[in-house]
Design a protein around this motif. Structure first.
Motif, PDB file in Angstrom:
ATOM      1  N   UNK A  97     -99.813  14.772  57.532  1.00 33.96           N
ATOM      2  CA  UNK A  97     -98.511  14.213  57.916  1.00 33.96           C
ATOM      3  C   UNK A  97     -98.504  12.687  57.892  1.00 33.96           C
ATOM      4  N   UNK A  98     -99.668  12.078  57.846  1.00 36.04           N
ATOM      5  CA  UNK A  98     -99.743  10.608  57.767  1.00 36.04           C
ATOM      6  C   UNK A  98    -100.136  10.140  56.374  1.00 36.04           C
ATOM      7  N   UNK A  99    -100.951  10.919  55.689  1.00 37.06           N
ATOM      8  CA  UNK A  99    -101.377  10.544  54.339  1.00 37.06           C
ATOM      9  C   UNK A  99    -100.208  10.633  53.359  1.00 37.06           C
ATOM     10  N   UNK A 100     -99.471  11.737  53.396  1.00 34.98           N
ATOM     11  CA  UNK A 100     -98.396  11.962  52.427  1.00 34.98           C
ATOM     12  C   UNK A 100     -97.337  10.859  52.435  1.00 34.98           C
ATOM     13  N   UNK A 101     -96.868  10.388  53.592  1.00 37.91           N
ATOM     14  CA  UNK A 101     -95.862   9.315  53.562  1.00 37.91           C
ATOM     15  C   UNK A 101     -96.375   8.020  52.926  1.00 37.91           C
ATOM     16  N   UNK A 102     -97.639   7.693  53.179  1.00 37.17           N
ATOM     17  CA  UNK A 102     -98.189   6.490  52.557  1.00 37.17           C
ATOM     18  C   UNK A 102     -98.277   6.700  51.046  1.00 37.17           C
ATOM     19  N   UNK A 103     -98.672   7.898  50.626  1.00 33.89           N
ATOM     20  CA  UNK A 103     -98.694   8.228  49.202  1.00 33.89           C
ATOM     21  C   UNK A 103     -97.303   8.064  48.592  1.00 33.89           C
ATOM     22  N   UNK A 104     -96.279   8.386  49.356  1.00 30.57           N
ATOM     23  CA  UNK A 104     -94.903   8.302  48.846  1.00 30.57           C
ATOM     24  C   UNK A 104     -94.388   6.864  48.789  1.00 30.57           C
ATOM     25  N   UNK A 105     -95.193   5.920  49.230  1.00 31.05           N
ATOM     26  CA  UNK A 105     -94.838   4.520  48.974  1.00 31.05           C
ATOM     27  C   UNK A 105     -94.816   4.262  47.474  1.00 31.05           C
ATOM     28  N   UNK A 106     -95.319   5.232  46.703  1.00 31.23           N
ATOM     29  CA  UNK A 106     -95.220   5.142  45.246  1.00 31.23           C
ATOM     30  C   UNK A 106     -93.757   5.025  44.821  1.00 31.23           C
ATOM     31  N   UNK A 107     -92.840   5.592  45.594  1.00 31.69           N
ATOM     32  CA  UNK A 107     -91.410   5.475  45.296  1.00 31.69           C
ATOM     33  C   UNK A 107     -91.000   4.003  45.303  1.00 31.69           C
ATOM     34  N   UNK A 108     -91.466   3.280  46.291  1.00 33.67           N
ATOM     35  CA  UNK A 108     -91.163   1.855  46.396  1.00 33.67           C
ATOM     36  C   UNK A 108     -91.789   1.108  45.223  1.00 33.67           C
ATOM     37  N   UNK A 109     -93.044   1.436  44.930  1.00 32.13           N
ATOM     38  CA  UNK A 109     -93.732   0.766  43.827  1.00 32.13           C
ATOM     39  C   UNK A 109     -93.096   1.073  42.478  1.00 32.13           C
ATOM     40  N   UNK A 110     -92.639   2.310  42.275  1.00 34.98           N
ATOM     41  CA  UNK A 110     -91.960   2.657  41.020  1.00 34.98           C
ATOM     42  C   UNK A 110     -90.685   1.831  40.862  1.00 34.98           C
ATOM     43  N   UNK A 111     -89.944   1.661  41.943  1.00 35.89           N
ATOM     44  CA  UNK A 111     -88.732   0.838  41.878  1.00 35.89           C
ATOM     45  C   UNK A 111     -89.084  -0.596  41.489  1.00 35.89           C
ATOM     46  N   UNK A 112     -90.095  -1.153  42.130  1.00 35.68           N
ATOM     47  CA  UNK A 112     -90.506  -2.528  41.824  1.00 35.68           C
ATOM     48  C   UNK A 112     -91.034  -2.647  40.396  1.00 35.68           C
ATOM     49  N   UNK A 113     -91.884  -1.720  39.984  1.00 38.07           N
ATOM     50  CA  UNK A 113     -92.443  -1.756  38.631  1.00 38.07           C
ATOM     51  C   UNK A 113     -91.361  -1.489  37.576  1.00 38.07           C
ATOM     52  N   UNK A 114     -90.416  -0.597  37.888  1.00 37.68           N
ATOM     53  CA  UNK A 114     -89.329  -0.308  36.956  1.00 37.68           C
ATOM     54  C   UNK A 114     -88.493  -1.543  36.673  1.00 37.68           C
ATOM     55  N   UNK A 115     -88.225  -2.314  37.710  1.00 40.82           N
ATOM     56  CA  UNK A 115     -87.471  -3.558  37.557  1.00 40.82           C
ATOM     57  C   UNK A 115     -88.314  -4.596  36.809  1.00 40.82           C
TER      58      UNK A 115
END
Length: 144
Positions: A97-115
């Motif tokens: 329950x703590x590992x998965x949310x940090x892993x989902x910071x990939x969503x934030x990184x994808x947005x930044x990398x996409x831009x």
């Protein structure tokens, strides 16, 4: 319209399977080395996907893929492998329950990398959502 032609349906299914991945993996790696667990998982994925490709007639000849596509698919595969190795090690040590949310910071990184790298544009509400995802992931992972 066929719901399976909607990217939203596939994205929700992806999130569901990702959630199940965390739960099943946390249980499965209890007495197993995390790298070996990643290896077993990879074999299962290869077999399952190979079966799907053959059964649905989607197999392509290797020569039909450009060298540029191969290069980026290899890079993607290496990134996926790195992600899986790190994810399973984190699950071995921490709570799902703590590992998965940090892993989902990939969503934030994808947005930044996409831009930054793909020239994608996000609106103000999109950026607000990205910020909320980041903040939410941190709050869920916080052990307080």
């Amino acid at each position: 319209m066929n719901p399976f032609q909607s990217w939203q349906v596939w994205a929700i299914l992806s999130a569901t399977f990702a959630a199940l991945t965390a739960i099943f993996a946390k249980i499965g790696i209890e007495n197993v080395n995390s790298d070996f667990a990643t290896f077993v998982r990879t074999i299962v994925i290869l077999c399952a996907l190979g079966t799907i490709l053959i059964a649905t007639g989607q197999w392509q000849s290797l020569g039909s893929v450009s060298s540029r596509s191969y290069a980026f698919l290899v890079l993607s595969g290496l990134a996926t492998g790195g992600s899986w190795i790190c994810y399973f090690r984190a699950l071995k040590i921490g709570d799902a329950a703590r590992v998965a949310p940090i892993d989902k910071l990939s969503v934030v990184l994808v947005a930044l990398f996409g831009v930054a790298f793909l020239g994608e544009r996000l609106s103000l509400p999109n950026w607000l959502g990205v910020a909320l995802i980041g903040f939410g992931a941190i709050l869920v992972a916080y052990k307080g």
